[in-house]
Design a protein around this motif. Structure first.
Motif, PDB file in Angstrom:
ATOM      1  N   PRO A  89       0.763  -1.101   0.064  1.00 42.27           N
ATOM      2  CA  PRO A  89       0.116   0.266   0.258  1.00 42.27           C
ATOM      3  C   PRO A  89       0.782   1.292  -0.026  1.00 42.27           C
ATOM      4  O   PRO A  89       0.457   2.300  -0.291  1.00 42.27           O
ATOM      5  N   TYR A  95      -1.909   3.437  -3.720  1.00 41.94           N
ATOM      6  CA  TYR A  95      -2.553   4.184  -2.822  1.00 41.94           C
ATOM      7  C   TYR A  95      -3.521   5.252  -3.579  1.00 41.94           C
ATOM      8  O   TYR A  95      -3.133   5.502  -4.651  1.00 41.94           O
ATOM      9  N   TRP A 110      -6.348   1.791   0.039  1.00 44.06           N
ATOM     10  CA  TRP A 110      -5.450   2.754   0.985  1.00 44.06           C
ATOM     11  C   TRP A 110      -5.528   4.211   0.397  1.00 44.06           C
ATOM     12  O   TRP A 110      -5.795   4.301  -0.847  1.00 44.06           O
ATOM     13  N   GLU A 153      -6.085   2.888   5.605  1.00 47.28           N
ATOM     14  CA  GLU A 153      -7.197   2.066   4.913  1.00 47.28           C
ATOM     15  C   GLU A 153      -8.462   2.580   5.535  1.00 47.28           C
ATOM     16  O   GLU A 153      -9.005   1.941   6.295  1.00 47.28           O
TER      17      GLU A 153
END
Length: 1592
Positions: free
Chosen positions: A769, A773, A802, A877
């Motif tokens: 992530p 993202y 994310w 997240e």
């Protein structure tokens, strides 16, 4: 003269008064009122609660409903509140244009049955003013209602406009059970979908609605609906009629439902625009006293060759019937109790095989209560299906009625069992006496995996037969209707096996009101899978209702599995805790603990899934799952997790497995740790199902959780298909007893600390992530944004994945200390409770708090995951917060914010300072976008014949614009209306950003009505990219027809016709070479290595189907480790482990082509492209291989092929799994087939393909979607004068088996010609009559012909259909044609184009100087008063040998408006006006031209212009009734009823008074008698105007 002058002065005064107030005309100065809940046709109880007494009304209003122009209701509808509780409607009709502003009473009707009177007109509200406006709409001066009933609201109704005459565009409704002499059933019309116009029939004969009261309970309904008012006449056009409902308790019109529109049609029938009634169970009635025979009509049809004896096997030649709504699981409630379908309206022809969503199905041999199948009466098979050896059998068909299974009896049908375990049926049209009958279908699938070893455990003690639903003074009514059943189930009672009851269960037991039990015994092992009926007990008996049957199987180990499905109503499946009371042959019923799987030794030989979970799994690396983590302070529970797919376990980067022996309590970070009961499988076992136990209370299997699937993988690891455990707190364990764990404290989070020793070194997960993202850069999230005027709420956001936070381009983080209330643009700002992690911590979970009421953690929102990333930033997240108004904060206390006002949107101001320079996100839209290259979007595409609308597009992600391969951008200045292939073209309002601006938000405008920003569409995001191009995150526009533009004003466009489709032309020049997308499918794909996909795998014993695969992303094909590709030429049937193998139609691309889209064909029935499956994307990759974005095929059994003809295949038998045996055999090279398509000349809308073993031009798939008349071969008709032409699609003809050269008109010598992919036919009334017939029906002249054809057949018999396409050219006999003639006042011409299928001709009106009609006026038409004027009206474009033109009426007006109130008639009823002796009728009804003369006059002293208008009609000379004798005593001959539905006027003018006479009001040479006659006629016309002025 005095009286005449006074009247003229009054008239001029009225005109002056109107002109002084025109500037404030409410027709052009009104407020728009568009509120859907005002619709009189809405559900009365769905939108109640509004109140117009709370509205501050001001001025005039125009009504809309969902963007459609509407008006106030003039009709009362019982129990309708129009959004409130008392619906207000207009007491009286709307005014006309001439009436001006009028005052109308407003009445109200209360919606409820109690409290107030609900009768129509019971309440009177405040009167309002109304005005009719040009353009056919009304405006209202609404005021606050004053009424004694509560919640008054003004009601609105919108009548749909129609482009074609409903007399010729209707749906036939042949429902004899609606007749007013029928009764016995309760059929409710609110159960049907009403849409458009309907013509009523009674067993094929005309019938109409009754106009008088109908007895209660007639028409097979409860409330009988009839027309409250007479039917209209043809000349009335479309009228609106009130509809009454009679009942037993009230009078004939005790209830009133929604009004409907009615029209009388030529041929003595009516059409009705029926709508959904608002009154309980009511139904539209038909009146048997109005039955009449239907006049023969000409209509296109396709007749079958019924005289040909067909001798073929229906198992090999059948029609596919794939309607999902036929499923027995399609309960009424699924579609809101709407019965949309009716098999009496289908022209059944031949044999049919049933499918449901592509899966094989069969007719049910049973019925259940309230079975629907998409219709009203469900048809089912009255007997079992035949066997193979039975051949063709005949079976009775029964139809259900609510809970009565055999209420109706339909016609018998023939059935045959076929090899391959399916059936075919010779369906016929059910009797019309059955209401909306539908043949039902039930899925018929064989489980691919033995359900005895692939089931879900169902351990719910409340299902016991001794558990009442009423217990402890409380109703515990459980309902299995709410459960999403999927697959097979094994029943338990507190961990012990039990079964369903086989005998009656008392009503109210099993925790539900209606307990479900089996009506027959359980099967034995040798019976396999059987179907059992299910009964529901009620107060009135043990089997009051029957639910949907289920399938049952007996399993080794003395247990049963059940394939449960959703019941029809609120009920529940029962279990018998006292199994000893059941009589189950050969199966022990003693309760016992579940034996381990090993003791059963099931024959598990499952095949690997097509997407092998060994190479397609999720990583589960939570350190707290370790068996070493005992007595944790934080207890975890896996019922919180949304499990999806397969998982591989890791602990600190080391691959581990689930423990398969008992684990200590309070281990693995939970209370009862879950372990695998039954041992792990071997690689050879494939996918197996294992029980899962949870250790608690010193019982290793105290909790028997839901079973899971497990697979052993090459490389010594395992994957698990985890599911939600049966209770909390249970969690899956990871066995860490044999690995080295670092000294990091075990917390309930994932760590990434480097291990000190490890047996295996594994790579990190590929999707980190920190580099994958979404950017969240809403400026309003700043902690500096306090007490904002707009409150935001993050529960509205669809969070996914994310996020990294930015403020004005500067990377920020969430605050991890308390934030002031009313900060961050919301009420309670969300902050991170627990501090941010370090890079070494990996992914952690943190609590989130919201500050409110001086409590920093007043709101404890849902926890989120956080990760620290290299480079000093964090990713989060985010999930949906627990309440509104909460929003995530961005900590801006340590950065410099520009002075831009903080608004709830993204700003684009350049940042002034920044502490950290961060790299661009790894998924940058500049390198990860979709190509949008629709040529029709070009700004050069203006006034297109096809209007596009971007609200129909499923927008997803970012887009880059191209035109013919050249990169372009959106225009950021106004674009002309009707450009870019749409009505209102969309352009960027605000200019494009620079590269430094990053992602910005821009408004989008649509140009319409000379207003560049008439439509303010939804804003979009834009980004400037290195290389001088832009990308756009397009979203759905706010209305239709709007479409995004591509600015092509500065590029060179080729001469390619602009069509609404995506082009793939390669660009010729490019300024910049762009890098490949960062997520290139050539390096980010799934491996597809199923050996059974090989083209060498033919006639396999196991048939595969790719519709069962969850396709996701890109794939690369392998066979035994060797990279292969899809075949791009035809593949033999029954290859690739399936029925119809899928191959790539169009060839593979090159590396330079990038991503392309290719059609996919499936070979079947000797047709290489019999199945046209869904297209896929393909890309050629460096290294000589290809990747494919596979999608779900269009039907079953289809599967994607892997071309193994040029590779080395081992001698291993091809099984449906991946083999890894070393190859031993040599290479086989297959010859390349010749391409027969090169010899064909297909058009751009066609493609080459094979049909019945013959190559020809097939229709492109996109063309299929656009063609609306596939059953009629996309016919197109053109009528000109006494000729006509028709064209049909060549590719559709070829697909139906009709070569173009076998078709002809009625005359076989009149063949068609092929032009641009269409077969064209032509006839005229001279050299090419071609068997055309001419007839007149009283209202129209009709030229009719047919296209006929029979396919070639060299066989003794034929199975092909005979083609007959009837068409006609229709000319209305009577019409009034008009036009504005300011451009050419001398000769008025009207080009009249009628609706599709009607003729086109023109009418002229010409003034002449001489009596011989040889010298038409040229230039200005000047005439003196009393000068003789000669006028000719002529029709051109019709056959002068057959038609004559008749002038019905001619008149004059002082202005160019045929409907102007001041007029003087010259010709009336085809003869001169008897009040004007200067008119002479010289010729009328004898040829295509008619003539008359009159003497010049004027209306007023100030009017020097005269305009002429005539209404004409065509007459068939053969009728000998075209001319009228105006000198006899009967000046008007008897005439037939004519249809005036297409009226207009032809006008001529102005005829100017000579300038030398303009100073004369009445010249001296005019006789006194003429002057008095003129004044008298003006007085007659002005008296109504004077009366109007006196009244108002």
């Amino acid at each position: 003269m005095f009286g005449c002058d006074c009247l003229l002065s009054l008239y001029n005064l009225q005109l002056h008064a109107e002109s002084t107030t025109s500037s404030s005309d409410p027709c052009y100065d009104y407020n728009t009122l568009d509120e859907y809940w005002r619709d009189i046709r809405q559900n009365p109880y769905q939108y109640s609660g509004h109140d117009d007494t709370l509205v501050e009304w001001s001025g005039w209003y125009r009504l809309y409903l969902n963007g459609e122009s509407a008006q106030m209701s003039e009709w009362c509808v019982s129990y309708v509140g129009c959004g409130g509780y008392t619906g207000l409607y207009l007491n009286g009709s709307h005014p006309t244009l001439e009436d001006g502003v009028v005052t109308r009473e407003v009445l109200g009707s209360y919606m409820w049955w109690w409290g107030y009177s609900n009768q129509c007109g019971a309440y009177k509200s405040t009167s309002i003013q109304v005005k009719a406006c040009p353009g056919d709409y009304y405006v209202y001066e609404f005021v606050k209602p004053i009424i004694s009933a509560p919640g008054p609201t003004y009601c609105a109704v919108a009548f749909q406009s129609f482009s074609s005459d409903p007399c010729y565009n209707y749906e036939s409704l042949d429902r004899p059970w609606r007749a007013n002499n029928e009764s016995g059933d309760n059929i409710c019309d609110d159960s049907f979908s009403w849409n458009g116009w309907y013509r009523l029939f009674y067993y094929g004969m005309n019938i109409q609605m009754p106009e008088t009261c109908v007895s209660w309970y007639s028409c097979n309904t409860y409330y009988t609906l009839w027309l409250n008012g007479p039917h209209p006449q043809i000349e009335d056009g479309v009228v609106t009629r009130e509809v009454c409902g009679g009942s037993y308790w009230g009078g004939c019109c005790d209830y009133k439902t929604n009004p409907i529109r009615v029209k009388a049609c030529p041929g003595n029938y009516y059409v009705y625009e029926l709508v959904k009634p608002q009154i309980g169970c009511s139904g539209y009635c038909t009146d048997v006293s109005t039955i009449s025979q239907v006049a023969s009509t000409v209509s296109p049809d396709i007749v079958t060759g019924s005289s040909i004896t067909l001798n073929y096997d229906p198992c090999e030649s059948y029609n596919v019937l794939n309607n999902h709504w036929r499923s027995t699981l399609n309960y009424w409630s699924t579609y809101g109790y709407i019965s949309d379908h009716d098999d009496t309206s289908i022209e059944w022809d031949g044999w049919y095989r049933l499918f449901i969503n592509g899966s094989s199905a069969q007719m049910p041999e049973w019925c259940m209560s309230y079975m629907s199948c998409g219709g009203f009466s469900s048809l089912w098979l009255g007997g079992s299906h035949p066997r193979l050896e039975d051949g063709v059998a005949t079976r009775e068909i029964y139809g259900s009625y609510f809970d009565q299974c055999s209420h109706y009896r339909s016609d018998s049908i023939q059935v045959k069992a076929c090899p391959g375990n399916y059936y075919v049926y010779k369906f016929t049209r059910p009797p019309l006496s059955i209401p909306a009958p539908v043949y039902c279908a039930v899925p018929f699938t064989t489980p691919s995996v033995d359900p005895c070893y692939s089931y879900t455990s169902l351990d719910e003690p409340w299902r016991a037969t001794n558990n009442p639903y009423y217990n402890n003074n409380y109703y515990h009514n459980m309902c299995d209707y709410n459960v999403e059943w999927n697959g097979w189930y094994r029943m338990f009672f507190f961990g012990q096996f039990f079964q369903m009851p086989e005998s009656c269960v008392n009503q109210g037991m099993c925790g539900t009101q209606y307990p479900l039990w089996l009506t027959s015994p359980h099967p034995q092992l040798e019976d396999g899978v059987v179907t059992r009926q299910v009964c529901a007990s009620a107060w009135s008996g043990c089997c009051t209702y029957t639910s949907h049957p289920i399938r049952v199987k007996a399993c080794p180990g003395n247990y049963y599995v059940y394939e449960f499905v959703k019941p029809m109503f609120c009920s529940a499946f029962c279990i018998v805790p006292e199994a000893s009371n059941q009589s189950i042959p050969s199966v022990s019923t003693t309760t016992e603990t579940i034996p381990p799987i090993e003791s059963i030794t099931p024959p598990i030989t499952t095949t690997a899934p097509s997407v092998d979970p060994c190479y397609n799994y999720n990583v589960l690396d939570d350190l707290w799952r370790s068996t070493n983590n005992q007595h944790s302070s934080q207890i975890m529970c896996d019922t919180w997790v949304s499990w999806n797919g397969w998982y591989r376990l890791y602990i600190q980067g080391q691959s581990v497995q689930m423990p398969d022996t008992c684990v200590d309590m309070l281990s693995c970070g939970t209370h009862a740790p879950l372990w695998l009961n039954g041992g792990h499988p071997t690689v050879e076992d494939g996918v197996v199902t294992r029980d899962v136990c949870g250790h608690w209370s010193n019982n290793c299997c105290y909790f028997q959780s839901n079973p899971i699937k497990v697979k052993a993988c090459p490389g010594g690891y395992y994957v698990y298909e985890f599911v939600r455990p049966s209770a909390c707190s249970l969690a899956y364990c990871a066995d860490a007893r044999n690995i080295n764990i670092t000294s990091t404290t075990v917390m309930p989070e994932t760590t990434t600390t480097t291990e000190t020793t490890a047996e295996t070194t594994l790579p990190a997960p590929s999707v980190d992530p920190c580099y994958n993202y979404n950017v969240l850069d809403d400026l309003w999230r700043s902690t500096n944004n306090q007490h904002s005027s707009q409150i935001m709420c993050d529960t509205w956001v669809s969070w996914n994945g994310w996020y990294r936070l930015y403020i004005q381009g500067q990377s920020v983080q969430m605050p991890d200390t308390c934030v002031d209330m009313l900060s961050c643009g919301t009420h309670a700002p969300l902050w991170l409770n627990g501090g941010h992690p370090t890079v070494e911590d990996g992914v952690v979970t943190r609590d989130v708090c919201g500050h409110w009421s001086n409590n920093c953690c007043y709101f404890q929102s849902n926890p989120i995951k956080v990760k620290a990333c290299p480079g000093g930033y964090y990713v989060y997240e985010f999930v949906r917060p627990s309440a509104c108004s909460l929003a995530y904060c961005a900590d801006a206390r340590n950065i410099n914010i520009t002075s831009t006002t903080v608004m709830p949107e993204t700003t684009t101001t350049t940042e002034t300072t920044a502490e950290t320079t961060l790299p661009a996100p790894s998924v940058d839209p500049c390198y990860n976008y979709n190509v949008l290259d629709d040529l029709w979007r070009s700004t050069n595409n203006q006034h297109s014949s096809q209007i596009m609308c971007d609200t129909t597009v499923s927008w997803n992600g970012w887009y880059r614009l191209y035109i013919q391969g050249q990169s372009v951008q959106m225009p950021d200045t106004c674009v002309d209306m009707l450009s870019c292939g749409t009505h209102a073209p969309l352009w960027l309002n605000g200019g494009h950003p620079t590269v430094e601006d990053g992602v910005v938000t821009r408004d989008v405008c649509g140009h319409w009505s000379n207003n560049c920003c008439y439509f303010q569409s939804n804003p979009i995001k834009v980004k400037a990219c290195p290389g001088g191009y832009y990308v756009y995150e397009f979203v759905r526009p706010s209305a239709c027809s709007l479409a995004y533009c591509a600015d092509a004003r500065n590029i060179n466009i080729t001469s390619t016709t602009v069509m609404p489709e995506t082009t793939t032309t390669t660009e010729t020049t490019a300024e910049t070479t762009l890098p490949a997308p960062s997520v290139d499918p050539c390096y980010n794909y799934n491996v597809l290595d199923d050996l059974w996909r090989s083209t060498n795998n033919q006639h396999s014993s196991q048939i595969m189907c790719d519709t069962t695969v969850s396709w996701n992303g890109w794939y690369r094909l392998y066979i035994q480790g060797q990279s292969v590709q899809m075949p791009d030429t035809c593949v033999d049937m029954l290859s690739c482990g399936t029925h119809a193998p899928l191959w790539l139609n169009g060839g593979h691309p090159t590396v330079e082509d990038g991503v392309v889209t290719r059609d996919v064909c499936g070979h079947w029935s000797n047709n290489c492209c019999y199945f046209q499956s869904n297209p896929i994307k393909v890309k050629a990759c460096p290294g000589g291989y290809y990747v494919y974005e596979f999608v779900r095929p269009s039907a079953c059994s289809l599967a994607y092929c892997a071309d193994a003809r040029n590779i080395n295949i081992t001698s291993t038998t091809v099984m449906l799994e991946t083999s890894t045996t070393t190859e031993t055999t040599a290479e086989t090279t297959l010859p390349v087939n010749r391409n027969p398509c090169s010899e064909l000349n297909c058009s751009d809308d066609e493609r080459c393909g094979m049909k019945n073993g013959v190559y020809g031009c097939l229709c492109k798939k996109d063309q299929h979607r656009q063609q609306q008349h596939h059953d009629s071969f996309d016919f197109s008709e053109t009528c000109e004068s006494s000729s006509g032409s028709m064209s049909v699609s060549r590719c559709q003809l070829f697909e139906a088996g009709f070569p173009a050269d076998v078709l002809h008109l009625n005359d076989p010598s009149c063949k068609g010609m092929v032009q641009n992919g269409r077969v064209e036919f032509h006839f005229d009334n001279d050299e090419h009559i071609c068997g055309t017939n001419l007839l007149a029906n009283g209202t129209h002249f009709i030229y009719s012909n047919c296209i006929l054809g029979t396919p070639r057949s060299e066989d003794l018999i034929s199975r092909e259909k005979i083609l007959k396409l009837s068409f006609s050219c229709v000319y209305p006999q009577t019409q009034t044609l008009s036009m504005n003639v300011e451009i050419n006042p001398l000769e008025s011409i009207v080009y009249r184009t009628l609706p599709a299928g009607e003729g086109r001709y023109q009418v002229r009106m010409i003034p002449y100087e001489d009596d011989e009609f040889t010298r038409p006026f040229t230039g200005r038409v000047d005439a003196e008063l009393d000068q003789k004027m000669n006028v000719e009206v002529r029709v051109e474009g019709v056959d002068s040998r057959q038609f004559a033109l008749v002038m019905d009426t001619c008149w004059a007006t002082p202005v160019n408006d045929p409907d102007y109130s001041l007029r003087w008639d010259l010709i009336l009823t085809e003869c001169p006006n008897p009040n004007d002796d200067t008119v002479e009728l010289l010729q009328n009804g004898v040829s295509t031209s008619s003539r008359f003369s009159f003497r010049m006059f004027i209306f007023t002293a100030n009017s020097t212009k005269l305009y002429l208008h005539c209404a004409v009609h065509l007459c068939l000379l053969s009728s000998n009734r075209c001319s009228t004798d105006c000198n006899s005593g009967h000046q008007r001959r008897e005439r037939r009823s004519l249809d005036f539905h297409d009226s207009a006027s032809i006008s001529l003018g102005p005829l100017m008074l000579s300038e030398g006479n303009t100073d004369k009001w009445i010249p001296e040479q005019v006789k006194a008698s003429e002057a008095s006659r003129l004044c008298g006629s003006l007085m007659l016309l002005l008296v109504p105007l004077m009366s109007f002025l006196i009244l108002f």
